[in-house]
Design a protein around this motif. Structure first.
Motif, PDB file in Angstrom:
ATOM      1  N   THR A  38       0.850  -1.001   0.137  1.00 19.31           N
ATOM      2  CA  THR A  38      -0.263  -0.133  -0.178  1.00 19.31           C
ATOM      3  C   THR A  38       0.717   1.549  -0.022  1.00 19.31           C
ATOM      4  N   VAL A  39       2.252   1.528  -0.535  1.00 17.25           N
ATOM      5  CA  VAL A  39       3.320   2.415  -0.630  1.00 17.25           C
ATOM      6  C   VAL A  39       3.528   2.654  -2.175  1.00 17.25           C
ATOM      7  N   ILE A  40       3.323   4.048  -2.141  1.00 20.13           N
ATOM      8  CA  ILE A  40       3.891   4.207  -3.628  1.00 20.13           C
ATOM      9  C   ILE A  40       4.826   4.972  -3.364  1.00 20.13           C
ATOM     10  N   THR A  41       6.219   4.962  -4.421  1.00 17.85           N
ATOM     11  CA  THR A  41       7.637   5.866  -4.434  1.00 17.85           C
ATOM     12  C   THR A  41       7.734   6.271  -5.249  1.00 17.85           C
ATOM     13  N   ASP A  42       7.549   7.881  -5.140  1.00 17.76           N
ATOM     14  CA  ASP A  42       7.529   8.302  -6.379  1.00 17.76           C
ATOM     15  C   ASP A  42       9.016   8.755  -6.936  1.00 17.76           C
ATOM     16  N   ASP A  47       7.564   8.371   0.348  1.00 16.73           N
ATOM     17  CA  ASP A  47       7.220   6.987   0.456  1.00 16.73           C
ATOM     18  C   ASP A  47       5.694   7.399   0.673  1.00 16.73           C
ATOM     19  N   THR A  48       4.305   7.141  -0.320  1.00 14.56           N
ATOM     20  CA  THR A  48       2.791   8.161   0.075  1.00 14.56           C
ATOM     21  C   THR A  48       2.064   7.109   0.372  1.00 14.56           C
ATOM     22  N   ASN A  49       1.232   6.888   1.325  1.00  9.77           N
ATOM     23  CA  ASN A  49       0.495   5.658   1.583  1.00  9.77           C
ATOM     24  C   ASN A  49      -1.157   5.873   0.882  1.00  9.77           C
ATOM     25  N   ILE A  50      -1.705   4.747   0.145  1.00  4.47           N
ATOM     26  CA  ILE A  50      -2.633   4.480  -0.440  1.00  4.47           C
ATOM     27  C   ILE A  50      -3.494   4.207   0.689  1.00  4.47           C
ATOM     28  N   VAL A  51      -4.348   5.113   1.443  1.00  2.00           N
ATOM     29  CA  VAL A  51      -5.545   5.230   2.105  1.00  2.00           C
ATOM     30  C   VAL A  51      -6.823   4.849   1.432  1.00  2.00           C
ATOM     31  N   VAL A  52      -7.019   4.867   1.009  1.00  2.08           N
ATOM     32  CA  VAL A  52      -8.771   4.244   0.234  1.00  2.08           C
ATOM     33  C   VAL A  52      -8.445   3.717  -1.293  1.00  2.08           C
ATOM     34  N   THR A  53      -8.971   2.494  -1.596  1.00  2.07           N
ATOM     35  CA  THR A  53      -9.040   2.115  -3.301  1.00  2.07           C
ATOM     36  C   THR A  53     -10.115   1.495  -3.958  1.00  2.07           C
ATOM     37  N   ASN A  54     -10.111   1.496  -5.023  1.00  2.00           N
ATOM     38  CA  ASN A  54     -11.269   0.427  -5.378  1.00  2.00           C
ATOM     39  C   ASN A  54     -12.348   1.753  -5.178  1.00  2.00           C
ATOM     40  N   VAL A  55     -12.240   3.270  -4.888  1.00  2.00           N
ATOM     41  CA  VAL A  55     -13.923   4.734  -6.042  1.00  2.00           C
ATOM     42  C   VAL A  55     -13.668   4.413  -7.238  1.00  2.00           C
ATOM     43  N   THR A  56     -14.853   3.845  -7.723  1.00  2.00           N
ATOM     44  CA  THR A  56     -15.011   3.870  -8.670  1.00  2.00           C
ATOM     45  C   THR A  56     -15.965   5.353  -9.116  1.00  2.00           C
ATOM     46  N   ALA A  57     -15.562   6.193 -10.607  1.00  2.00           N
ATOM     47  CA  ALA A  57     -15.762   7.349 -11.468  1.00  2.00           C
ATOM     48  C   ALA A  57     -16.292   7.026 -12.454  1.00  2.00           C
ATOM     49  N   ILE A  58     -16.566   7.636 -13.075  1.00  2.00           N
ATOM     50  CA  ILE A  58     -17.367   7.377 -14.441  1.00  2.00           C
ATOM     51  C   ILE A  58     -15.859   7.710 -15.333  1.00  2.00           C
ATOM     52  N   ASN A  59     -15.388   7.930 -15.110  1.00  2.00           N
ATOM     53  CA  ASN A  59     -14.215   7.859 -15.998  1.00  2.00           C
ATOM     54  C   ASN A  59     -13.046   7.293 -15.606  1.00  2.00           C
ATOM     55  N   VAL A  61     -11.362   4.652 -11.944  1.00  2.00           N
ATOM     56  CA  VAL A  61     -10.972   3.623 -10.563  1.00  2.00           C
ATOM     57  C   VAL A  61      -9.687   4.511 -10.062  1.00  2.00           C
ATOM     58  N   VAL A  62     -10.520   5.380  -8.690  1.00  2.00           N
ATOM     59  CA  VAL A  62      -9.861   6.203  -7.964  1.00  2.00           C
ATOM     60  C   VAL A  62      -9.209   5.472  -6.953  1.00  2.00           C
ATOM     61  N   HIS A  63      -8.137   5.383  -6.152  1.00  2.00           N
ATOM     62  CA  HIS A  63      -7.093   5.427  -4.531  1.00  2.00           C
ATOM     63  C   HIS A  63      -6.471   6.379  -4.789  1.00  2.00           C
ATOM     64  N   ALA A  64      -6.985   6.884  -3.016  1.00  2.00           N
ATOM     65  CA  ALA A  64      -6.456   7.951  -2.561  1.00  2.00           C
ATOM     66  C   ALA A  64      -5.402   7.536  -1.333  1.00  2.00           C
ATOM     67  N   ILE A  65      -4.679   8.910  -1.625  1.00  2.00           N
ATOM     68  CA  ILE A  65      -3.241   9.059  -1.506  1.00  2.00           C
ATOM     69  C   ILE A  65      -3.338  10.206   0.341  1.00  2.00           C
TER      70      ILE A  65
END
Length: 71
Positions: A38-42, A47-59, A61-65
């Protein structure tokens, strides 16, 4: 613009369960980032944490960081 587009992956509606651990991701913007668990390394090695996953949007999928990714 580079920072904003670094947060977007074109043509991908990827749900969290389909992300390969250790995957390198090519966003619309310049550079790449990697995802391990659940960690993104830019590109700046931050390091950035993924805190919410799989939010379906019209365009897609969104994952909150909890941080801003920097190219």
């Amino acid at each position: 613009t580079d920072v904003l587009t670094y947060h977007v992956v074109s043509g991908a509606a990827v749900r969290a369960e389909n992300i390969v651990d250790g995957a390198n991701v090519d966003p619309i913007g310049p550079g790449t980032f990697s995802i391990t668990g659940t960690v993104i390394t830019d590109a700046q090695a931050r390091d950035t944490n993924i805190v919410v996953t799989n939010v379906t949007a019209i365009n897609g999928v969104v994952h909150a960081i909890d941080n801003v990714l920097l190219p």
